[in-house]
Every structure is written in structure tokens, then in C-alpha cells.
Write a protein that holds these residues in place. Structure first.
Motif, mmCIF file in Angstrom:
data_model
loop_
_atom_site.group_PDB
_atom_site.id
_atom_site.type_symbol
_atom_site.label_atom_id
_atom_site.label_comp_id
_atom_site.label_asym_id
_atom_site.label_seq_id
_atom_site.Cartn_x
_atom_site.Cartn_y
_atom_site.Cartn_z
ATOM 1 N N VAL A 228 -15.486 15.503 9.379
ATOM 2 C CA VAL A 228 -14.797 15.188 8.129
ATOM 3 C C VAL A 228 -13.281 15.014 8.319
ATOM 4 C CG1 VAL A 228 -16.536 16.251 6.660
ATOM 5 C CG2 VAL A 228 -14.662 17.648 7.523
ATOM 6 N N TRP A 229 -12.817 14.846 9.553
ATOM 7 C CA TRP A 229 -11.403 14.573 9.783
ATOM 8 C C TRP A 229 -11.032 13.281 9.044
ATOM 9 C CZ3 TRP A 229 -7.088 16.776 11.207
ATOM 10 C CH2 TRP A 229 -6.002 15.990 11.633
ATOM 11 N N PRO A 230 -9.951 13.285 8.265
ATOM 12 C CA PRO A 230 -9.666 12.156 7.364
ATOM 13 C C PRO A 230 -9.329 10.830 8.047
ATOM 14 C CG PRO A 230 -8.487 14.147 6.677
ATOM 15 C CD PRO A 230 -9.034 14.413 8.040
ATOM 16 N N TRP A 231 -8.684 10.866 9.221
ATOM 17 C CA TRP A 231 -8.208 9.628 9.841
ATOM 18 C C TRP A 231 -9.140 9.228 10.979
ATOM 19 C CZ3 TRP A 231 -4.926 13.674 8.461
ATOM 20 C CH2 TRP A 231 -4.081 13.387 7.373
ATOM 21 N N ILE A 233 -11.113 5.686 13.165
ATOM 22 C CA ILE A 233 -11.261 4.253 13.411
ATOM 23 C C ILE A 233 -12.711 4.005 13.796
ATOM 24 C CG2 ILE A 233 -8.864 3.828 14.067
ATOM 25 C CD1 ILE A 233 -9.715 3.968 17.002
ATOM 26 N N THR A 234 -13.263 2.893 13.337
ATOM 27 C CA THR A 234 -14.671 2.570 13.572
ATOM 28 C C THR A 234 -14.846 1.903 14.934
ATOM 29 O OG1 THR A 234 -15.061 2.293 11.205
ATOM 30 C CG2 THR A 234 -16.656 1.290 12.703
ATOM 31 N N LEU A 235 -15.798 2.438 15.709
ATOM 32 C CA LEU A 235 -16.087 1.886 17.036
ATOM 33 C C LEU A 235 -17.306 0.972 17.000
ATOM 34 C CD1 LEU A 235 -15.574 5.104 19.221
ATOM 35 C CD2 LEU A 235 -13.902 3.305 18.708
ATOM 36 N N GLU A 236 -18.351 1.379 16.259
ATOM 37 C CA GLU A 236 -19.572 0.583 16.146
ATOM 38 C C GLU A 236 -20.022 0.570 14.696
ATOM 39 O OE1 GLU A 236 -22.608 1.087 19.463
ATOM 40 O OE2 GLU A 236 -21.450 2.942 19.658
ATOM 41 N N ALA A 247 -20.197 1.963 9.009
ATOM 42 C CA ALA A 247 -19.735 2.577 10.258
ATOM 43 C C ALA A 247 -20.871 3.349 10.915
ATOM 44 C CB ALA A 247 -18.563 3.500 9.985
ATOM 45 N N LEU A 248 -21.070 3.139 12.208
ATOM 46 C CA LEU A 248 -22.104 3.845 12.956
ATOM 47 C C LEU A 248 -21.490 4.958 13.801
ATOM 48 C CD1 LEU A 248 -25.087 4.015 13.804
ATOM 49 C CD2 LEU A 248 -24.591 2.354 15.589
ATOM 50 N N THR A 249 -20.503 4.618 14.618
ATOM 51 C CA THR A 249 -19.770 5.629 15.386
ATOM 52 C C THR A 249 -18.278 5.460 15.106
ATOM 53 O OG1 THR A 249 -19.675 4.178 17.329
ATOM 54 C CG2 THR A 249 -21.491 5.758 17.222
ATOM 55 N N GLU A 250 -17.603 6.601 14.967
ATOM 56 C CA GLU A 250 -16.178 6.591 14.646
ATOM 57 C C GLU A 250 -15.429 7.509 15.589
ATOM 58 O OE1 GLU A 250 -16.007 5.945 9.857
ATOM 59 O OE2 GLU A 250 -16.787 7.869 10.558
ATOM 60 N N GLN A 251 -14.132 7.301 15.694
ATOM 61 C CA GLN A 251 -13.277 8.137 16.533
ATOM 62 C C GLN A 251 -12.150 8.701 15.682
ATOM 63 O OE1 GLN A 251 -11.711 6.193 20.013
ATOM 64 N NE2 GLN A 251 -10.127 7.715 20.329
ATOM 65 N N ASN A 252 -11.946 10.020 15.765
ATOM 66 C CA ASN A 252 -10.839 10.648 15.051
ATOM 67 C C ASN A 252 -9.523 10.300 15.725
ATOM 68 O OD1 ASN A 252 -12.659 11.852 13.317
ATOM 69 N ND2 ASN A 252 -12.715 13.785 14.433
ATOM 70 N N ILE A 258 -3.295 4.910 12.375
ATOM 71 C CA ILE A 258 -3.964 4.173 11.316
ATOM 72 C C ILE A 258 -3.119 2.963 10.923
ATOM 73 C CG2 ILE A 258 -4.736 4.271 8.896
ATOM 74 C CD1 ILE A 258 -6.539 5.825 10.722
ATOM 75 N N GLU A 259 -3.779 1.809 10.788
ATOM 76 C CA GLU A 259 -3.063 0.626 10.314
ATOM 77 C C GLU A 259 -2.753 0.789 8.831
ATOM 78 O OE1 GLU A 259 -5.140 -2.946 11.155
ATOM 79 O OE2 GLU A 259 -5.306 -2.559 13.310
ATOM 80 N N GLY A 260 -1.533 0.501 8.442
ATOM 81 C CA GLY A 260 -1.147 0.652 7.046
ATOM 82 C C GLY A 260 -0.688 2.073 6.754
ATOM 83 N N ASP A 261 -0.670 2.415 5.466
ATOM 84 C CA ASP A 261 -0.195 3.720 5.014
ATOM 85 C C ASP A 261 -1.238 4.797 5.308
ATOM 86 O OD1 ASP A 261 0.933 5.887 3.779
ATOM 87 O OD2 ASP A 261 1.150 4.942 1.815
ATOM 88 N N PRO A 262 -0.921 5.830 6.104
ATOM 89 C CA PRO A 262 -1.896 6.891 6.396
ATOM 90 C C PRO A 262 -2.083 7.882 5.245
ATOM 91 C CG PRO A 262 0.169 7.353 7.495
ATOM 92 C CD PRO A 262 0.331 5.990 6.873
#
Length: 292
Positions: A228-231, A233-236, A247-252, A258-262
Motif C-alpha cells: 500500500v505504499w502510495p508512490w 510505477i507500473t512495470l507490467e 496494473a499487474l506488477t508495480e514498483q515502489n 513520480i512524473e508530475g505532482d507527487p
């Protein structure tokens, strides 16, 4: 519990624990045994109802059902358009829950600490596993139902996420959407067998090894914070039953990646809101317990 269960990565078992109904829930499910079934088929309805703590289970199931149907659409919207804020909220919620559950540990020693660490490692490992490609045979569907329902009553472990790991999430959701009663029935049988069997194990552990079991459950919750880490990026990605790419797999990652406003300020506010919500629920629960 229903509100938590509609969120990927958040367990209804967490809510049951912090509201003080966890052990009663486990023991009530455990009471559904051959004796209860005999009472039911003998049409001794009142005795059957008392045996399974029917009023309690009925209230919990109604609450879960109402919440799922009323909040599923809202949670889907929030996760799509306000992911950082909603994940921050649940991050704070689980942190507060971990502290409150840890307070239930009656005895701290080396074995309790090991149990806590083991629970954390197990939950963290589950959150970083990649979804597998698995068979869609009747026995595996039944096994998936049994494992997923057990995860739902474990604090910190999401049953929906377990289904995703087992490669069955999209398949089961498609079966539900198309009302494929054959697949749904096999899955439901597995779920019933799993939750009744697992409740016996949990009840025995809580009765005989309370501190060790609660420590492990606390570890599950702490380990699940990775999910549940908020930030992120989607890998798959994968395409769900509605043809929508998810989103299938994500990376904290750190906010600066993060692109744009975090949305750091909003994230902190929502994290604190989740923390103090659980703190408030626990205070209300204590007051109600004293009145009772």
C-alpha cells in the motif's frame, strides 16, 4: 471489513482485529461443524442458530455485503483518479492497526520477536511475488477459493491479491460477471472448506499460543505495508474482464520519481486521517466494551 475487502492489498481481517471482533469471528466460523450441520438437517433451527452464533455472523455478513455493494464503485473511482491519496490513507490505517494489534501481545520474548519477523517476511514476500500462470481445472479453482478466503481473514493479506498471484483473479471475476454457476460453485465449495478448516487452526493457535499468533499477525500487517505504499510505477499490465488495462506488477518509488505532482502534502494528511480514524474506532470500541 467489506470496505477493506474491495481494496486490493487491504484485508478485512485487519478491520476485524482492530474493532475487537476477530477472535469471536474465528470461533463463530469454527463452530460450523458436523454437530451444527446435524442440527440444521434435523430442523432444530434455534439450536443451530445458537451453536454457530448466528446473530453475530449474520450481522457481520450483512455489513460486509452492504459495504461491498455500496463502496465498490466509489473505491474503484478513488483508486483510478486519486491513487496517492487513497493509498496514503490505507498506509496510515495499517500503521495504526499494527500498533493496536501489537498491544494485544501478552508476553514478549525471543520467540515472540521471531514470530513477528517471520510474519513480516511472509507478507512482504507475498506482496512482491509475480502473478503465475496456472491451470483452470476444477481442483485448482477449488484450491484457489480455499486459499483466497483464508487470506481474507488474515490481517494484512488480501484475498483478491492472492487470487491475482495464483493467476485466477481475471478468470474468477469473468465467471462472476457472466454468472457461470459451475465455476462459481466450485470456487465457493473451496472457500467454505478453506475458511471452516482454517478457522479451527487459527482458533487453536489463539487459544494455545496467543502471543506468538498475534505477533505473527502483526508481522503480516507490517509486511503488507509494501503493497500500500502510495508512490508506485507500473512495470507490467493485464486486461481485465471488461477489456480495461490494469496494473499487474508495480514498483515502489520515492515521491521525486513520480512524473508530475507527487502530492506529498495530501498524502501526509490522508495518512494521518487513516491513522486517527483507527485510533478513534479503537477508543469507541473500548467505551462500548466498558458499557457492556
Amino acid at each position: 471489513m467489506g470496505a477493506a475487502d474491495v481494496v486490493p492489498g487491504v484485508s478485512g481481517g485487519t478491520i476485524a482485529f482492530i474493532t475487537g471482533i476477530y477472535e469471536e469471528l474465528i470461533n463463530s466460523i469454527k463452530s460450523i461443524d458436523w454437530t451444527a450441520i446435524k442440527l440444521l438437517f434435523s430442523l432444530k433451527i434455534n439450536a443451530f442458530w445458537r451453536k454457530i452464533n448466528g446473530s453475530f455472523l449474520f450481522s457481520v455478513l450483512c455489513g460486509i455485503g452492504i459495504s461491498i455493494f455500496s463502496l465498490a464503485r466509489l473505491m474503484t473511482y478513488l483508486l483510478k483518479y486519486h491513487p496517492i491519496e487513497i493509498w496514503s490513507f490505507f498506509f496510515g490505517l495499517i500503521i495504526a492497526s499494527s500498533f493496536l494489534v501489537a498491544k494485544e501481545i501478552r508476553k514478549w520474548d525471543i520467540f515472540t520477536v521471531i514470530s513477528l519477523i517471520a510474519g513480516g517476511i511472509a507478507a512482504y514476500t507475498i506482496t512482491v511475488l509475480s502473478p503465475a500462470s496456472t491451470p483452470q481445472t476444477w481442483w485448482f479453482i477449488m484450491l484457489s477459493g480455499a486459499i483466497a478466503i483464508c487470506a481474507m481473514i488474515l490481517p494484512g493479506i488480501s484475498g483478491a491479491f492472492i487470487l491475482l498471484l495464483m493467476g485466477q483473479y481475471a478468470y474468477i471475476m469473468a465467471a462472476v460477471s457472466s454468472l457461470n454457476l459451475g465455476i462459481i460453485s466450485v470456487f465457493a465449495i473451496g472457500a467454505i472448506i478453506g475458511i471452516i478448516s482454517f478457522s479451527h487452526i487459527l482458533s487453536w493457535l489463539l487459544k494455545n499460543y496467543h502471543s506468538l499468533t498475534v505477533a505473527m499477525l502483526t508481522g503480516f500487517m507490517v509486511g503488507s505495508l509494501n503493497k500500500v505504499w502510495p508512490w508506485k510505477i507500473t512495470l507490467e499490465t493485464y486486461v481485465d474482464q471488461h477489456g480495461v488495462r490494469q496494473a499487474l506488477t508495480e514498483q515502489n518509488v520515492l515521491p521525486r520519481s513520480i512524473e508530475g505532482d507527487p502530492l506529498i502534502a495530501q498524502a501526509i494528511i490522508m495518512c494521518l486521517a487513516g491513522f486517527f480514524l483507527i485510533w478513534g474506532v479503537e477508543k469507541i470500541g473500548k467505551k462500548m466494551s466498558r458499557k457492556n
